[in-house]
Structure formats: C-alpha cells, structure tokens
Write an enzyme that holds these catalytic residues in place. Structure first.
Site, mmCIF file in Angstrom:
data_model
loop_
_atom_site.group_PDB
_atom_site.id
_atom_site.type_symbol
_atom_site.label_atom_id
_atom_site.label_comp_id
_atom_site.label_asym_id
_atom_site.label_seq_id
_atom_site.Cartn_x
_atom_site.Cartn_y
_atom_site.Cartn_z
ATOM 1 N N CYS A 17 0.801 -1.227 0.000
ATOM 2 C CA CYS A 17 0.000 0.000 0.000
ATOM 3 C C CYS A 17 0.831 1.274 0.000
ATOM 4 C CB CYS A 17 -0.995 -0.015 1.154
ATOM 5 S SG CYS A 17 -0.244 0.103 2.805
ATOM 6 N N HIS B 174 -2.887 1.491 6.740
ATOM 7 C CA HIS B 174 -3.122 1.487 5.303
ATOM 8 C C HIS B 174 -2.819 2.888 4.784
ATOM 9 C CE1 HIS B 174 -4.545 0.514 1.388
ATOM 10 N NE2 HIS B 174 -5.526 1.391 1.429
ATOM 11 N N ASP C 219 -7.071 6.098 -3.719
ATOM 12 C CA ASP C 219 -6.364 4.920 -3.193
ATOM 13 C C ASP C 219 -6.053 3.946 -4.322
ATOM 14 O OD1 ASP C 219 -5.345 2.804 -1.814
ATOM 15 O OD2 ASP C 219 -7.063 2.531 -0.486
#
Length: 711
Positions: free
Chosen positions: A306, A364, A387
């Site tokens: 991530c 995250h 994202d």
C-alpha cells in the site's frame, strides 16, 4: 480546450482547400525557402515563471492559464502583417486548435477559456518576434505539438516548432486545483521528499520517501502512463479532451498505478517469496519504479504494497500539477459487505484466526489530492481520497476515489466515488467474538479502534499531522454516532471491565512488558481463569500461530481493581520477530461461577535497533562533489548474529548496493561500511541501510538518512 480540425501535424507538402501548403521543420538547418530560421522556447525563463524548474532538462514544461513566451527568428521580417496572417496551432492526436497571433492592441478582454497568442509592444523586431501564448485554464494535461502558419489567401507556409508539456496550475485561482497558500503549494506540489507513517497506532514509525519529481525521465514516465491507459488506448481524442478534469485524471492515474486490469506500473504482493522482484520494504523512492516501468515496455514492476502504491501515485499527481499528500490510516478496516462492521474471531485461549472476509490493516496508506468537485458541489471541494492499492473495484476498475474527505466525515454515502468503502475504512465498528465448538461464547464491540490515528507529514516539518477529526465526527461525550451504540474496548459486562496495555515502547532485543487491568464493579467476588496470547502478523492480514502464551488465574474482590503483569523475554521472541514486525496480543478470561467469557485485544509493533549513518562534513552536500559516508551497526541484542549483512543504497547518490559482511557478530560488536557518494541531481535524497542475518529471514534493522543536495 481543443476542437477537432484537420490535423496538419507530421504532414508533407500538399494542397488544402485550393491553398498551396509547404511544411518546414525548424531544426537549425538553413533552407533558402524557409523564412523562419530558428525558434526558442525560452525554457529557463518560462520554467521559473511557471514553477516547473527541474521537471525536465530539455523540454518546455508550463502550466495552463498562464502565458509563456516563444521567440521566432528569421533573416528578415518574418511576415508582413498587412498582407499575411501569423497563426499558431496546437495539436493533440486528432485534435487541434488554431490560434491567430494578435498584437496587444487587437486583443479583446482577457479570457480564461480560450487559447491566446499575443505580441506585446516592443516584442517585434526586423529579425525576431516574441509571442506570448496562454492556454485556457481548463486545458488538457498532455504533450502538445506547436506549429506556426504564415498564410495568405493562396498559400500557407507551416513550420513545425516543437513540443511542450502543459500541466495543471495550482497557482491560478481559476484552475480546479488552485491552492491559495504558498506553504501548501511548496509542500504538496514542489517537495521531492516525504514521510510514510507505518507500524501500529501504539508505536508509529516513519519511513522517508523520495518522490523523485526532478529525476531525469520521471516526467516522461508520467506522460507515458497517461498514453498507455485503457481510456487512451480505446479513444485517444476522448481521453485527451477529458484530461482537463482533475477528477478524471485522478481516476485514470489511480487505476494505472496497479496493474490488475491494465498496463499499470506495480504488481502487488503481500505473502510468500519476493525473489522474482524487489521486496516492497526495499523501495525508498518513486523514480526507480517509474523508470523501470517506462523502460520495460510497460511490464509491471514487482512488487508493491500500500505505501509503495500510494507514494508512486503521489509522485505522478504532483508532476501533473495536482496537489497531493500521502496519508496513513492506523487500524484501517476492509469492509467486504458494506455494513460498517468488522468481525474478528478468537479461540478461548486468545488466538485470533482468520475466517472473516472482513479485515483490519494495522496501517493502510492512500493519497489525498486537492481539487474542486463541481460534479458534487462546493461542500465536497478540497482534499479527496485516492487509493491505488487494488482492493475492490470501482465502476469496474481497480481504483478508489476521488472521494471527498468532507463527504466521509458527514457520511454522505451517495456521493461519488466509493464513499461507503472509505467510510468503513476509518469508522467501522469492530465486533470481537470468542468461539468454542462453533458457538459464540463471548462478544465485545469496539467503536474506537478503526481509524485511531490518521497521519500525514506536517508542512515544512517531519512531525506528523493527525487528520482524524477531518475524517470522523468527534465521539467524545456522545452516546451514538450514525445510529450505532458506543461501547468501550474490553467491556463484556456492565459489572466487569478488562483492559490490555503494552508498557513502554517495545524495542527489538528488549523484553516486552504487558499489563492486564481487571475492574470488578459488582458486589460479588470473582474467580477468573484464562489465557494471554501473542501472535506475529502481517500488517494487512490475520496473525500466524502463537509464539508465546501464558495461563492466569485471579481472584478479585467486589468493587476492586487487579493488575496482572507479564513479560515476554527476547529469548522467547527472537526467532519470530524482526524490526517493525507487528504482534497481535489478546487476553481471554472466564468467570468460573457465571461462565461469562471476557476478551481484550491489542496490536503493537516492534521498534528496530538503530543503524548509524555519518556523512563527512555534514548532511548537506554539493552536486557532483564526492563525499565519504560511514555506516555502522552495533549488535545491541543479547545473542550473536550469524552471517550478518549490512547493506547501503541510495538513489541519486550511489550506484547499486554497497555491502559489508561478517560471519559472526557478537553482542556489543560492530559492523561497518565506508562508501563514497556523489549526488547526480539537487534536492533531498535518501540513504538507506539495512541489517540482516541468518538467524532470522527478515531484516532486523532498517534506517534512513536524509541528505540535502545543493547545486
């Protein structure tokens, strides 16, 4: 904006509409029939004016809505304004726009929404003319070709002047990405250096990241990313037109950062071996990743997780002119069914096991991009979550956002894009269930765990800024939020409370101290028996089997508090944990009289030992001047390390990796490596050092050092 016109780019001499046309390429050669002998894009001056210094060494890079100048030169008068017209033309694929060159006195009132080409008083001379060109404030981000036409009613001479890159303009009020404060633009557009926050909410670590905006080839890689998107490959002209909108741009780029359904940049991997690529933790900057992808005919770079996906996205968005920042959510929920509830399952001995489709990532990382949202209204302007980590599909593709932070805070679930998923990421409830023989024997609800901290780098500082209140309502003093009843962690019964706490900051090589606090709020004494359990886990998944446990029995009197203290020695965890590893800790207690079962859980990370990096003469170095660096590690652990390897690397400072090895590193002994660094470009660079050994397959220490390079 551009309109579809017959495109003259890359054409040969031909007749159009009974007009004789001749095309010349301005390349510095002499041609007796060519009136225009040379042109100058005035790159140094335009770059300073447009805040694009360093983005390209030999290409003009400018921002929309702001004039830039070009100089045309000839041996005599370039054209006769009384008998001829001078027209510029900008081209994108099959799209083009003709721009009549007008003298300042001929210009009408300034317009932000059409191309202009202006000659100001004193800018026209017998052998040269300076033209100021201004693109509309909502022009498409792209590489344009520029032509010049000298026309009469019967003929046209066309000169291919060259190419230039047009970017968004956060300095211009009319641009949808306009950002008013200079300090914000400096941090979120121009800064080449950032921090990624990782670890756990109890022990936050930070990892420097080099965005590489000014590394040679990065701008071209970002433009190539747009050219190889599915949208561009399907319909180039439509894609070129839509690129004026930062909402559209952010979705295209977001999807192209991962390679799940396109020719994207990064392949993700969260488990297993990384021998066919680079381990995600080994990356320290975006430039290497972007350049590898661009030079490999768009083969995905292996591997990303991530923070790598997000940091590369931040680089691309900043290069394109969209203010962006990397944001870390600690305890980020992945809600598979959209009910804002995450279920976790534990055994009666406190082991957590992964049978749920939902999960909580210890951290995250995503990106916030700054833009107006005319599609949603002014209430949704500002920071937007984008994202690129491939988790769920959004309208058929692996991307997420742009999702307005304001909409997340107010739970406007019908706003675009992906609001329910992102809301759950920061504000879901965690239901922890104790299961025995297929039956639930205990349950707790935690409304505070998810989104416990939301960090980004502060402006002009390495300190974190907590964005939590911009994402979540303040629950202090409330009894319910969005219809969900609040309960505190560890509360199983109104008459008994169990909490679990890590004492101090756990460091590799030192014992881990645990404190369990039990509060009996009823009039009856209790006899409690139970287990406390520790498991290693990846930051994004369920834990592995337990590496340590302890049984406990306690008698607690009415209306009293009892504490249980436990210690996990280094000897007990040294074979399982390395630096930055995460531990899931849980305690399960059973009341022997009432048969009630109680659970408290916590997760924490282990801080790695330090590696020392010392630069001869200080941390500021000059471009292309050699400096010596001493990197060392002293074994602070209680055991010897076999086959210890100290590795040093730094993009823009070192060629490849520099390694020192020692067969046996005893406690208190030192391993060191002396390297010579030479900076190839100005800005903030990073030296990274790691220490590994054969006792444990993981790197036990990882350290970064910031280097300031001046021209």
């Amino acid at each position: 904006m551009l309109v579809i016109l017959p495109n003259t780019c890359n054409s040969s001499c031909h007749t159009m509409n009974n007009m004789q046309q001749t095309i010349y390429s301005i390349n510095g050669t002499t041609n007796g029939h060519c009136r225009l002998k040379s042109m100058n894009f005035e790159i140094p001056e335009n770059s300073i004016s447009h805040e694009t210094q360093g983005l390209s060494r030999n290409r003009l890079v400018v921002r929309r809505g702001k004039p830039f100048k070009v100089t045309l030169k000839s041996d005599s008068w370039l054209w006769n304004p009384c008998a001829e017209s001078l027209v510029l033309e900008v081209c994108l694929g099959g799209l083009s726009k003709r721009i009549p060159v007008l003298f300042y006195e001929e210009q009408s009132h300034p317009q932000l929404y059409d191309w202009k080409a202006t000659i100001y008083p004193g800018n026209m001379h017998p052998q040269s003319v300076i033209i100021h060109i201004c693109a509309p404030v909502q022009s498409s981000v792209a590489l344009y070709e520029l032509l010049a036409h000298i026309e009469t009613r019967r003929s046209r001479k066309t000169y291919v002047l060259g190419t230039f890159v047009l970017l968004c303009n956060p300095w211009l009020k009319g641009d949808p990405v306009y950002m008013p404060l200079d300090a914000h633009k400096e941090e979120y557009i121009k800064s080449d250096y950032g921090l990624v926050y990782m670890g756990s909410s109890l022990n936050v670590s930070k990892r420097p990241w080099s965005f590489g905006l000014y590394e040679p080839g990065v701008l071209e890689a970002c433009l190539k990313l747009l050219e190889f998107s599915p949208q561009h490959l399907t319909d180039k002209n439509k894609d070129y037109t839509l690129r004026a909108d930062p909402v559209y741009l952010s979705r295209v780029v977001c999807a192209m950062i991962n390679c799940n359904d396109d020719l994207g940049i990064l392949e993700g991997k969260w488990q297993g071996s990384y021998k066919n690529g680079v381990k995600p933790t080994d990356w320290s900057g975006s430039a290497d990743i972007l350049l590898r992808w661009a030079s490999s005919k768009c083969r995905p770079v292996r591997y990303g997780q991530c923070w790598v996906f997000a940091s590369v996205l931040c680089t691309v968005m900043r290069v394109l002119g969209i203010p962006s920042r990397v944001v870390t959510v600690f305890n980020a929920a992945h809600d598979g069914n959209g009910n804002m509830i995450i279920e976790e399952f534990y055994t009666r001995t406190g082991e957590k096991f992964g049978v749920s489709k939902d999960s909580i990532w210890n951290f995250h990382v995503w990106v916030e991009c700054w833009m107006r949202r005319p599609d949603l209204g002014a209430g949704c302007d500002g920071w937007q979550v984008v994202d690129p980590t491939p988790q769920e599909k959004s309208e058929g593709i692996f991307c997420c956002g742009p999702c307005p932070v304001a909409a997340i805070q107010h739970h406007w679930l019908d706003a675009r894009y992906d609001i329910p998923f992102v809301c759950a990421s920061v504000d879901a409830d965690v239901v922890r269930l104790i299961v025995h023989n297929g039956l639930v024997v205990g349950k707790t609800v935690d409304t505070e765990c998810v989104g416990k901290l939301i960090y980004t780098k502060s402006i002009g500082s390495d300190k974190p800024e907590n964005l939590k209140l911009t994402y979540k309502p303040d629950k202090r003093g409330n009894t319910s939020v969005c219809g969900r009843t609040l309960q505190h962690q560890g509360t199983m019964s109104p008459n008994l409370n169990v909490t679990l706490k890590i004492v101090g900051v756990p460091k590799l090589g030192e014992p881990i101290h645990i404190c369990v606090t039990i509060t009996n709020q009823c009039k009856n004494p209790r006899v409690l028996v139970g287990h406390i359990n520790a498991q290693v886990k990846e930051y994004d998944s369920s834990p592995c089997e337990a590496f340590w446990d302890a049984q406990t029995e306690v008698q607690i009197q009415p209306f009293s508090v009892t504490t249980l203290n436990h210690t996990i020695s280094h000897f007990k965890y040294q074979s399982f944990l390395a630096g930055d590893d995460i531990v899931n800790l849980a305690v399960v207690l059973k009341d022997m009289r009432t048969k009630e079962t109680f659970l408290a859980a916590e997760e924490f990370s282990i801080s790695p030992p330090q590696i020392t990096i010392q630069i001869e003469g200080g941390n500021s170095i000059q471009l292309k001047k050699q400096r010596t660096v001493l990197v060392s590690f002293t074994n602070c652990l209680s055991t010897a390390l076999y086959e210890a390897v100290l590795t040093v690397q730094g993009a823009g400072l070192l060629e490849g990796k520099q390694v020192a090895k020692i067969i046996l590193l005893q406690p208190g002994e030192k391993i060191e490596k002396k390297v010579s660094i030479t900076a190839t470009s100005p800005g903030t660079k990073l030296l990274m050092a790691t220490l590994s050994h054969s006792n444990n397959p993981n790197i036990i220490a990882r350290w970064y050092h910031k280097v300031s390079v001046t021209a």
